[in-house]
Design a protein around this motif. Sequence first.
Motif, PDB file in Angstrom:
ATOM      1  N   ARG A 114     -31.854   8.788  13.052  1.00  0.00           N
ATOM      2  CA  ARG A 114     -31.307   9.260  14.338  1.00  0.00           C
ATOM      3  C   ARG A 114     -32.216   8.839  15.489  1.00  0.00           C
ATOM      4  N   ARG A 117     -31.659   5.298  16.607  1.00  0.00           N
ATOM      5  CA  ARG A 117     -30.534   5.140  17.528  1.00  0.00           C
ATOM      6  C   ARG A 117     -31.011   5.322  18.982  1.00  0.00           C
ATOM      7  N   GLN A 120     -32.863   2.191  19.926  1.00  0.00           N
ATOM      8  CA  GLN A 120     -31.905   1.108  20.183  1.00  0.00           C
ATOM      9  C   GLN A 120     -31.336   1.231  21.606  1.00  0.00           C
ATOM     10  N   SER A 146     -28.170  10.522  22.386  1.00  0.00           N
ATOM     11  CA  SER A 146     -28.342  10.330  20.939  1.00  0.00           C
ATOM     12  C   SER A 146     -29.061  11.517  20.297  1.00  0.00           C
ATOM     13  N   SER A 196     -30.849  -3.169  15.009  1.00  0.00           N
ATOM     14  CA  SER A 196     -29.455  -2.710  14.960  1.00  0.00           C
ATOM     15  C   SER A 196     -28.869  -2.870  13.564  1.00  0.00           C
ATOM     16  N   TYR A 199     -30.147  -0.196  11.411  1.00  0.00           N
ATOM     17  CA  TYR A 199     -29.461   1.052  11.775  1.00  0.00           C
ATOM     18  C   TYR A 199     -28.061   1.084  11.148  1.00  0.00           C
ATOM     19  N   ASP A 200     -27.322  -0.013  11.278  1.00  0.00           N
ATOM     20  CA  ASP A 200     -25.933  -0.051  10.787  1.00  0.00           C
ATOM     21  C   ASP A 200     -25.853   0.097   9.262  1.00  0.00           C
ATOM     22  N   GLN A 203     -26.559   3.700   8.463  1.00  0.00           N
ATOM     23  CA  GLN A 203     -25.437   4.538   8.898  1.00  0.00           C
ATOM     24  C   GLN A 203     -24.285   4.439   7.890  1.00  0.00           C
TER      25      GLN A 203
END
Length: 215
Positions: A114, A117, A120, A146, A196, A199-200, A203
Amino acid sequence: MSTTEEKFSLGEVLVSFKSCLVDDDKDVLVEHYLNGWKGLVRFMNGLGTIFSFVSKDAVSKIQIMENYLKGENGERYRTLQSMVEYEVGSSLVDLTKRGNHPESGCRTILRLHRALRWLQLFLEKLRTSTEDSKTSTLCAEAYNDSLANYHPWLIRKTANVAFLALPVRNTFFEVMNVGTTQQVVDMLGEAMPYVSKVYDVTQELYSQHNLLELP
Ligand SMILES: CCCCCCCCCCCCC/C=C/[C@@H](O)[C@H](COP(=O)(O)O)NC(=O)CCCCCCCCCCCCCCC
């Protein structure tokens, strides 16, 4: 902005997130992910003691994960996917309320995820900012969109006060130790896709296993 720590470039730290990605960029190596975080924390420490309450929490979460990695089931914590399979499969995660496993790897990584994010959003705002942009405003906007959603009032308040102490944009860019403003902007443009991607992937993994709301 005086720091006794050895100077390092934020670019190197961000690009290090590239080395987290394995298995055709579908999985994340925990050890490298933690190394990325350690670099970020070092950078944050260079910004002054006002952020030590943030730094302490991040360091303690990194430590929890390093202990798992060093532990007897360390191999199970090699990647995020293997960690999720192991912990969920062995009922080592508190899924709805905190109980016997308050410090599972899954919930610990979720907190860092988290925060990633926030990073980012903040770095993207910095990259596209202009000379008169206020770093404190950019940081607060990124946070409020966020991480703040997961924090109680007191932490939100404290964080927003701490942001006011952030150095102005030029000084901030200097501390990154990357070079001219244009070089910082280029570096962010190059490095952020790796952050990113990490992160993706995380997620997606957490979403597939319904782990995005772990207590
Ligand atoms: C550049 C300025 C840095 C500002 C940092 C912005 C993030 C503000 C976060 C405020 C967190 C406050 C500390 C407490 C958090 C915990 O309550 C909370 C929940 O944990 P729990 O469920 O175990 O109780 N923890 C968290 O949400 C995890 C927070 C981890 C924060 C790590 C932030 C690292 C920042 C790295 C900065 C790098 C700056 C690079 C910019 C160019």
